[in-house]
Structure formats: structure tokens, C-alpha cells
Design a protein around this motif. Structure first.
Motif, PDB file in Angstrom:
ATOM      1  N   ALA A 149       0.964  -1.251   0.098  1.00  0.00           N
ATOM      2  CA  ALA A 149       0.222   0.005   0.126  1.00  0.00           C
ATOM      3  C   ALA A 149       0.934   1.379   0.036  1.00  0.00           C
ATOM      4  O   ALA A 149       0.402   2.127  -0.557  1.00  0.00           O
ATOM      5  N   TRP A 167      -2.373  -0.884   4.369  1.00  0.00           N
ATOM      6  CA  TRP A 167      -3.734  -0.268   3.998  1.00  0.00           C
ATOM      7  C   TRP A 167      -3.493   1.046   3.584  1.00  0.00           C
ATOM      8  O   TRP A 167      -4.448   1.644   3.240  1.00  0.00           O
ATOM      9  N   ARG A 169      -3.482   5.188   2.686  1.00  0.00           N
ATOM     10  CA  ARG A 169      -3.576   5.788   1.242  1.00  0.00           C
ATOM     11  C   ARG A 169      -2.838   7.275   1.776  1.00  0.00           C
ATOM     12  O   ARG A 169      -2.059   7.882   1.144  1.00  0.00           O
ATOM     13  N   GLU A 170      -3.772   7.990   2.542  1.00  0.00           N
ATOM     14  CA  GLU A 170      -2.954   9.465   3.018  1.00  0.00           C
ATOM     15  C   GLU A 170      -2.588   9.187   4.359  1.00  0.00           C
ATOM     16  O   GLU A 170      -2.919   8.400   5.065  1.00  0.00           O
ATOM     17  N   LEU A 173      -0.050   9.149  -0.322  1.00  0.00           N
ATOM     18  CA  LEU A 173      -0.271   9.361  -1.712  1.00  0.00           C
ATOM     19  C   LEU A 173      -0.071  10.712  -2.269  1.00  0.00           C
ATOM     20  O   LEU A 173       0.555  11.090  -3.454  1.00  0.00           O
ATOM     21  N   HIS A 187      -2.460  -1.334  -4.407  1.00  0.00           N
ATOM     22  CA  HIS A 187      -3.324  -0.855  -3.431  1.00  0.00           C
ATOM     23  C   HIS A 187      -4.386   0.098  -3.986  1.00  0.00           C
ATOM     24  O   HIS A 187      -5.768  -0.077  -3.656  1.00  0.00           O
ATOM     25  N   THR A 188      -3.773   1.180  -4.200  1.00  0.00           N
ATOM     26  CA  THR A 188      -5.058   2.250  -4.769  1.00  0.00           C
ATOM     27  C   THR A 188      -4.952   2.329  -6.287  1.00  0.00           C
ATOM     28  O   THR A 188      -3.871   2.713  -7.077  1.00  0.00           O
ATOM     29  N   SER A 190      -5.721   3.191 -10.089  1.00  0.00           N
ATOM     30  CA  SER A 190      -5.701   4.396 -10.986  1.00  0.00           C
ATOM     31  C   SER A 190      -5.667   3.906 -12.469  1.00  0.00           C
ATOM     32  O   SER A 190      -5.648   2.724 -12.750  1.00  0.00           O
ATOM     33  N   ASP A 203      -1.187  -0.212  -9.571  1.00  0.00           N
ATOM     34  CA  ASP A 203      -2.629  -0.781  -9.272  1.00  0.00           C
ATOM     35  C   ASP A 203      -3.398  -0.070 -10.514  1.00  0.00           C
ATOM     36  O   ASP A 203      -3.896   0.917 -10.255  1.00  0.00           O
TER      37      ASP A 203
END
Length: 227
Positions: A149, A167, A169-170, A173, A187-188, A190, A203
Motif C-alpha cells: 500500500a 492499508w 492511502r493518505e 499518496l 493497493h490504490t 488508477s 494498481d
């Protein structure tokens, strides 16, 4: 076409990193074939094939994906690196907790039912569980860190929490500044690979109709394969 990368690998090493598979066994087979063909055309000194996790859930054939990962890597003699994704973590926690638990509910709500269907009545074999239990949280080569992630950019690597590696993200990112290493992650999802000064996200939503992306790193360059 190769382009300049924000990171660098040691001389003689090529890395193929593969994004989130999510039960898309046919796409994984096709991408492995593309990697084998790429190496055959442009062989190098050393090779590592790094899978970034989330092999299971949501897609049609998680069991077949894990069967493929039990086989030798697509490049003969390559180092095979299997990292853990949050979906492998959820499945292992659910199976350990048992029926009717919050852990099982969380897994089933996040695509676990598709994984169970891929096994039928038999359920996951011990070899599949051992493979997932043996996955690592990160792998390093040159100035790159490979992880599912991402990481908490406010903490050094030695102080990272497993929850964030699986897990986060912010604020990862959108972090505006360079990090100690360039992070290669999944994980995220696009629409296309994301190349930033501190991270490369690969991903591209294979389970949602996008391609399964492979990142090819060598020296200070990068390029992409897809299936």
C-alpha cells in the motif's frame, strides 16, 4: 519505451514488479508470459520478479492465481518476491478467527466470497495458506522500496506499522516531498500507472476491467508491460 525513473537499481539487476491481481488468473498468466518474452529478447545479468500483494478476492479465480504463484517465476533463475496485501491479511485473520466473527465479516464484505467460490467445497489447501503466511511486508533493492500500500511518510522505515504498509492511502499518496526511498506500490487503483517523485503506483484495476500492470525497472530507467 523506457523513461527516466525517480530511483535507481544496482548495476546488472532488472526488476519486474506486478500490481494487484485480485483473482484475475488469466491476466496474470498473460503478464508472466510477457515478462518471459521480454527477458528472452533483452536478457540481463540478474532478475527479480516482485508481486505486490492482493492476489485474491473480488476476481473470478483466486485459487488459480495462488496455484500460479506456487510455480517457478516466469524468468528461469529469477528471485521471486511475494509481498502481502491487505486482502491476504484479511483472509488469514478471518480463517484464524473462525465462522461468525468480525474478522470473517470484514473479509467476506471485501471480496472474500469470490475467493471461497473459486475453491468450491474443498476450501483453500495448506499450500495456499502457507504461501500467504510466508509473504513479506516489503522488499528493498537499490533506492526502491516495494510494498503493497505504501508507508507513513512521517515515520522512518524501522518504525513503520504493518497496518500502514498494508492499508495506507493518505498522507502517503499526496505527500509532496521526496522520501528516503522511492516506493513502488499497489493497493490504490488508477487508470494508468502513477509516477511521482516519491512513489510509483501500479494498481491499474485489473479486477475492474483495467489492465494488470508490470513495472520494469533497470538502472535508472522504467517502462511498463500490461495484460
Amino acid at each position: 519505451m523506457a523513461m527516466l525513473s525517480p530511483g535507481r537499481l544496482p548495476p546488472g539487476l532488472r526488476v519486474y514488479a506486478i500490481g494487484d491481481v485480485h483473482g484475475c488468473a488469466a491476466r496474470l498468466t498473460a503478464l508472466h508470459a510477457a515478462i518471459a518474452a521480454d527477458w528472452a529478447v533483452l536478457p540481463g545479468e540478474r532478475c527479480a520478479v516482485v508481486h505486490l500483494g492482493d492476489y485474491i478476492d473480488r476476481g473470478p479465480d483466486s485459487a488459480a492465481v495462488l496455484n500460479r504463484l506456487l510455480q517457478p517465476p516466469p524468468v528461469a533463475g529469477a528471485e521471486s518476491v511475494l509481498l502481502r496485501g491487505n486482502h491476504e491479511a484479511m483472509m488469514l485473520e478471518a480463517l484464524a478467527a473462525g465462522r461468525g466473527t468480525a474478522a470473517e465479516d470484514l473479509w467476506l464484505a471485501n471480496g472474500g466470497r469470490a475467493t471461497l467460490r473459486s475453491y468450491g467445497r474443498a476450501g483453500p489447501p495448506p499450500a495456499h495458506l502457507a504461501l500467504m503466511q510466508g509473504t513479506g511486508l516489503f522488499w528493498q533493492a537499490g533506492s526502491y522500496l516495494f510494498v503493497h500500500a505504501g508507508l507513513d511518510p512521517r515515520r522512518p522505515l524501522a518504525a513503520q506499522r504493518e497496518q500502514d504498509l498494508l492499508w495506507i492511502r493518505e498522507p502517503f499518496l499526496s505527500w509532496p516531498d521526496p522520501l528516503e526511498q522511492v516506493v513502488v506500490h499497489g493497493h490504490t487503483p488508477s487508470r494508468a500507472p502513477e509516477v511521482r517523485r516519491h512513489r510509483i503506483g501500479i494498481d491499474t484495476g485489473a479486477v475492474g476491467g483495467g489492465p494488470l500492470t508490470g513495472l520494469v525497472l533497470e538502472a535508472d530507467t522504467l517502462r511498463f508491460l500490461s495484460a
